[in-house]
Design a protein around this motif. Structure first.
Motif, PDB file in Angstrom:
ATOM      1  N   PRO A 173       8.062  -4.931   0.524  1.00 51.72           N
ATOM      2  CA  PRO A 173       7.507  -4.221  -0.942  1.00 51.72           C
ATOM      3  C   PRO A 173       5.906  -3.321  -0.356  1.00 51.72           C
ATOM      4  O   PRO A 173       5.656  -3.294   0.788  1.00 51.72           O
ATOM      5  N   GLU A 174       6.639  -1.747  -1.002  1.00 53.72           N
ATOM      6  CA  GLU A 174       5.088  -1.391  -0.156  1.00 53.72           C
ATOM      7  C   GLU A 174       3.893  -1.582  -0.234  1.00 53.72           C
ATOM      8  O   GLU A 174       3.403  -0.940   0.798  1.00 53.72           O
ATOM      9  N   ARG A 175       3.912  -2.846  -1.257  1.00 55.70           N
ATOM     10  CA  ARG A 175       2.127  -3.087  -0.520  1.00 55.70           C
ATOM     11  C   ARG A 175       1.790  -3.603   0.773  1.00 55.70           C
ATOM     12  O   ARG A 175       0.782  -3.586   1.353  1.00 55.70           O
ATOM     13  N   ILE A 176       2.806  -3.580   0.983  1.00 53.57           N
ATOM     14  CA  ILE A 176       2.928  -4.517   2.838  1.00 53.57           C
ATOM     15  C   ILE A 176       1.976  -3.522   3.706  1.00 53.57           C
ATOM     16  O   ILE A 176       0.856  -4.099   4.310  1.00 53.57           O
ATOM     17  N   SER A 177       2.017  -2.720   3.078  1.00 54.89           N
ATOM     18  CA  SER A 177       1.605  -1.783   4.249  1.00 54.89           C
ATOM     19  C   SER A 177       0.032  -1.699   4.410  1.00 54.89           C
ATOM     20  O   SER A 177      -0.897  -1.075   5.054  1.00 54.89           O
ATOM     21  N   LEU A 199       7.583  -2.739 -12.590  1.00 51.49           N
ATOM     22  CA  LEU A 199       9.356  -3.280 -12.827  1.00 51.49           C
ATOM     23  C   LEU A 199      10.213  -2.569 -12.356  1.00 51.49           C
ATOM     24  O   LEU A 199      11.508  -2.864 -12.433  1.00 51.49           O
ATOM     25  N   GLY A 200      10.605  -1.156 -12.901  1.00 54.94           N
ATOM     26  CA  GLY A 200      11.620  -0.846 -12.850  1.00 54.94           C
ATOM     27  C   GLY A 200      11.378   0.203 -11.097  1.00 54.94           C
ATOM     28  O   GLY A 200      13.229   0.621 -11.180  1.00 54.94           O
ATOM     29  N   SER A 201      10.710  -0.077 -10.554  1.00 51.04           N
ATOM     30  CA  SER A 201      11.204   0.291  -8.840  1.00 51.04           C
ATOM     31  C   SER A 201      11.459  -0.733  -8.050  1.00 51.04           C
ATOM     32  O   SER A 201      12.291  -0.697  -7.271  1.00 51.04           O
ATOM     33  N   LEU A 202      10.886  -1.770  -8.711  1.00 52.65           N
ATOM     34  CA  LEU A 202      11.464  -2.887  -7.564  1.00 52.65           C
ATOM     35  C   LEU A 202      12.645  -3.746  -7.442  1.00 52.65           C
ATOM     36  O   LEU A 202      13.104  -3.223  -8.688  1.00 52.65           O
ATOM     37  N   PRO A 203      13.272  -4.206  -6.439  1.00 51.72           N
ATOM     38  CA  PRO A 203      14.639  -4.706  -6.819  1.00 51.72           C
ATOM     39  C   PRO A 203      14.592  -5.779  -7.893  1.00 51.72           C
ATOM     40  O   PRO A 203      13.659  -6.644  -7.909  1.00 51.72           O
ATOM     41  N   LYS A 204      15.731  -5.959  -8.090  1.00 49.26           N
ATOM     42  CA  LYS A 204      16.016  -6.964  -9.067  1.00 49.26           C
ATOM     43  C   LYS A 204      16.121  -8.707  -8.710  1.00 49.26           C
ATOM     44  O   LYS A 204      16.770  -8.544  -7.117  1.00 49.26           O
ATOM     45  N   TRP A 205      15.758  -9.626  -9.202  1.00 50.65           N
ATOM     46  CA  TRP A 205      15.844 -10.707  -8.526  1.00 50.65           C
ATOM     47  C   TRP A 205      16.708 -11.548  -7.864  1.00 50.65           C
ATOM     48  O   TRP A 205      17.950 -11.105  -9.221  1.00 50.65           O
ATOM     49  N   THR A 209      -2.610 -10.321   1.229  1.00 48.44           N
ATOM     50  CA  THR A 209      -2.039 -10.605   1.401  1.00 48.44           C
ATOM     51  C   THR A 209      -0.417 -10.847   0.218  1.00 48.44           C
ATOM     52  O   THR A 209       0.362 -10.686   0.042  1.00 48.44           O
ATOM     53  N   LEU A 210      -2.057 -11.414  -0.616  1.00 48.54           N
ATOM     54  CA  LEU A 210      -0.971 -12.623  -2.690  1.00 48.54           C
ATOM     55  C   LEU A 210      -0.754 -10.530  -3.089  1.00 48.54           C
ATOM     56  O   LEU A 210       1.011 -11.917  -3.389  1.00 48.54           O
ATOM     57  N   PRO A 211      -0.657  -9.580  -3.164  1.00 49.75           N
ATOM     58  CA  PRO A 211       0.035  -8.362  -3.657  1.00 49.75           C
ATOM     59  C   PRO A 211       1.507  -8.724  -3.193  1.00 49.75           C
ATOM     60  O   PRO A 211       2.120  -8.860  -3.882  1.00 49.75           O
ATOM     61  N   VAL A 212       1.681  -9.279  -1.721  1.00 49.59           N
ATOM     62  CA  VAL A 212       3.170  -8.963  -1.357  1.00 49.59           C
ATOM     63  C   VAL A 212       3.402  -9.716  -1.694  1.00 49.59           C
ATOM     64  O   VAL A 212       5.023  -9.876  -1.660  1.00 49.59           O
ATOM     65  N   LYS A 253       0.682   4.339  -5.520  1.00 48.60           N
ATOM     66  CA  LYS A 253       1.994   2.940  -4.373  1.00 48.60           C
ATOM     67  C   LYS A 253       1.725   1.631  -4.911  1.00 48.60           C
ATOM     68  O   LYS A 253       3.083   1.189  -5.446  1.00 48.60           O
ATOM     69  N   VAL A 254       1.520   1.432  -6.258  1.00 48.12           N
ATOM     70  CA  VAL A 254       1.359   0.590  -6.791  1.00 48.12           C
ATOM     71  C   VAL A 254       2.302   0.637  -8.192  1.00 48.12           C
ATOM     72  O   VAL A 254       3.162   0.088  -8.605  1.00 48.12           O
ATOM     73  N   LYS A 255       3.058   2.176  -8.440  1.00 50.34           N
ATOM     74  CA  LYS A 255       3.960   2.531  -9.313  1.00 50.34           C
ATOM     75  C   LYS A 255       4.681   2.187  -8.768  1.00 50.34           C
ATOM     76  O   LYS A 255       5.126   2.385  -9.825  1.00 50.34           O
TER      77      LYS A 255
END
Length: 603
Positions: A414-418, A400-406, A489-492, A394-396
């Motif tokens: 984000p996936e970690r919201i689950s 940085l390459g998986s998240l949308p750009k700013w 919730t801080l990771p989100v 999930k963290v993978k």
């Protein structure tokens, strides 16, 4: 059977049972008939009165169910002028109580309740309202941060320079004598991801006066500048006075107050952290907080040792050995060398599962892979662990390459919201919509919000960073605080491209006095009053709020009278406002801290 023969006469008991059964069936049928009549009439009555009943129910929910909390009026005294830069949990007067091993005395050591100060901290003599952003990035009033030691020691490196009644920040540094902008230009040539929105969040360890983080703001990168309270005198206070995000902290024996896999980049420019000592445990903490695919940038010893060693009071052989040891440790932690030019070296944290699998299979590997019992996001008074935190699947996907750009990543769940109980993409969308409406209303009751009067903002108990997201186009930055006792919730928040920290509001925050223009809290006392005494929370808010700064307190009506009483005791001027929906159960208190000077000062 009588005399061995079957009797032709039934028993008397049998006829009695039969009679009772018939009577029971008759009674049941009659009661069913009566019940049907009653229920049909009830339906008719309810159908007639459904509108009035619903209206009454909603009205009852909007009314307070208990009487508001009342407390006696209080007037807090002035603190001694010696406490004008008081930081309760990093107080130099208490350092001798703690050990010097790995500089652990510089970590958070908060006073017990019986040692807490119950007074108002005065500003320095001659304090003025801070210079407004963006001019504040380049200059500040000397009287607001009257520290001469750092000026004398670092003026030759162009950190800052005192001219008249102001400090000026020319953007110099130990490793960037040609200025911070030229230094960052060189870095962007090595890391193209800094130019296209891929890199959004960064941390600068040993930040000086935060010139690196200040320059990155114009490039769309939001940086937390981190430094301890040490002999450099008020590095973090200078940063915040300039309007640049910063927090007191040190990598020592405890984890930094951030979740794992949070920052897109970490930076150290001759920050004097002994990266190769103690088994590389400080590097392991950098590995924990940098997300997969993220970068670690180092300039200064031992990088470029073959040209620089003469100025480092060492030998080339020692520096070469230190560099090789550094490279070996980084490789063992699944960092790979990404780029290097002159004094700047860059490593990238691998997201490839095979590297971490090799560590797990090799029983003699150092550092070993952390086992499942070590929670990677536990970061509030959590000891540093001498092991590698391997990214989960999930963290993978939050790499940085998986998240949308700013700025697209701000509005993508984000996936970690689950991992958050009840968290979902629809819940995040609803939360953002709610905060857009709330911030629109806040700007009506506090017109200064959204102008250059407000720069440094703290959301004292955020969930997903919705308040900060609603302000993203305004000239502010927001420190998103997640309670160490609430849902994680801080990771989100970090995955969305925002910044924040864990904190417990029963203790003082890791900052200097007079460092924030606006403090916002939403139901903090409802959530925490069973643990944290209200007066200490209000006194801490007063400590970190700038004179002339504001507080928006959104709270249950039950607490409003008590908060108003305490706020009056801190010399704030407050007014009560309705929420955007004007419900009786919740109110908004808008307060402003007055500028006053200690009675024994000349101003």
């Amino acid at each position: 059977m009588k005399n061995g023969k079957q009797s032709s006469q039934p028993e008397k008991g049998s006829s009695r049972i039969f009679s009772l059964s018939v009577l029971f069936i008759a009674l049941c049928g009659f009661s069913f008939y009566l019940g049907g009549m009653f229920c049909s009439e009830r339906v008719k009555i309810e159908a007639k009165d459904v509108t009035s009943t619903t209206t009454k129910a909603v009205a009852s929910l909007m009314k307070p169910t208990v009487s508001p909390l009342q407390i006696k009026s209080v007037s807090f005294p002035e603190c001694s002028s010696e406490l004008q830069d008081y930081t309760p949990c990093t107080d130099p007067k208490r350092w001798k109580r703690y050990g010097v091993h790995r500089l652990s005395f510089l970590e958070r050591h908060c006073p017990p309740v019986y040692e807490k100060s119950e007074c108002l901290i005065p500003p320095p003599d001659g304090y003025k309202p801070p210079i407004r952003w963006p001019k504040s990035r380049d200059q500040c009033w000397y009287k607001n941060v009257p520290y001469d030691w750092i000026n004398k020691q670092k003026s030759n490196q162009h950190w800052l320079k005192k001219e008249g009644d102001k400090f000026h920040f020319p953007g110099g540094g130990t490793m960037f004598p040609r200025g911070v902008s030229h230094y960052v230009d060189q870095m962007q040539d090595l890391i193209p991801e800094m130019k296209d929105g891929t890199v959004r969040t960064a941390i600068d360890t040993g930040c000086g006066v935060a010139s690196w983080g200040g320059d990155l703001l114009d490039r769309g990168i939001l940086t937390i500048s981190l430094a301890p309270r040490d002999n450099h005198e008020a590095q973090v206070q200078f940063a915040l006075e300039r309007g640049i995000p910063a927090i007191l902290g040190v990598i020592s024996t405890q984890r930094l107050p951030f979740p794992s896999n949070s920052f897109d980049m970490a930076h150290c420019s001759r920050c004097l952290i002994p990266w190769t000592e103690f088994g590389g445990i400080y590097l392991l903490e950098i590995h924990r907080i940098v997300r997969p695919g993220g970068f670690w940038v180092l300039s200064g010893p031992p990088v470029n040792y073959n040209r620089r060693w003469r100025g480092w009071n060492t030998t080339m052989e020692d520096q070469k050995s230190d560099y090789n040891k550094l490279q070996s440790l980084l490789t063992s932690m699944c960092f790979k060398k990404y780029a290097q030019k002159d004094d700047i070296a860059v490593w990238q944290k691998l997201s490839d599962k095979s590297c971490y699998d090799k560590i797990a299979k090799n029983m003699e590997a150092y550092p070993p892979k952390c086992d499942d019992s070590i929670e990677p996001d536990s970061a509030w008074y959590t000891p540093l662990r001498p092991c590698v935190v391997a990214p989960t699947a999930k963290v993978k996907n939050s790499g940085l390459g998986s998240l949308p750009k700013w700025p697209e990543r701000l509005n993508v769940a984000p996936e970690r919201i689950s991992d958050v109980h009840g968290g979902s993409a629809s819940g995040l969308k609803h939360d953002d919509g709610k905060w857009k409406n709330r911030v629109k209303h806040y700007k009506k009751v506090l017109p200064a919000l959204g102008t250059d009067k407000v720069r440094n903002v703290m959301d004292m108990n955020t969930v997903y960073g919705g308040f900060a997201a609603a302000l993203v186009k305004d000239p502010v930055w927001v420190m998103n605080v997640v309670s160490s006792y609430s849902a994680n919730t801080l990771p989100v928040v970090f995955d969305r491209g925002l910044i924040g920290t864990y904190h417990d509001w029963c203790e003082a925050f890791s900052t200097y006095p007079r460092t924030y223009d606006l403090l916002h809290l939403d139901s903090l006392f409802t959530l925490e009053s069973h643990r944290c005494e209200m007066k200490y929370v209000l006194l801490e808010m007063d400590r970190i709020l700038r004179p002339g700064g504001y507080a928006i307190i959104r709270e249950s009506s039950y607490f409003m009278d008590a908060i108003t009483t305490l706020a009056k005791g801190t010399r704030w001027s407050c007014r009560r406002e309705e929420t955007e929906y004007a419900v009786e159960s919740e109110k908004i208190l808008v307060c402003q801290k007055k500028l006053w000077f200690a009675s024994n000062q000349t101003s």
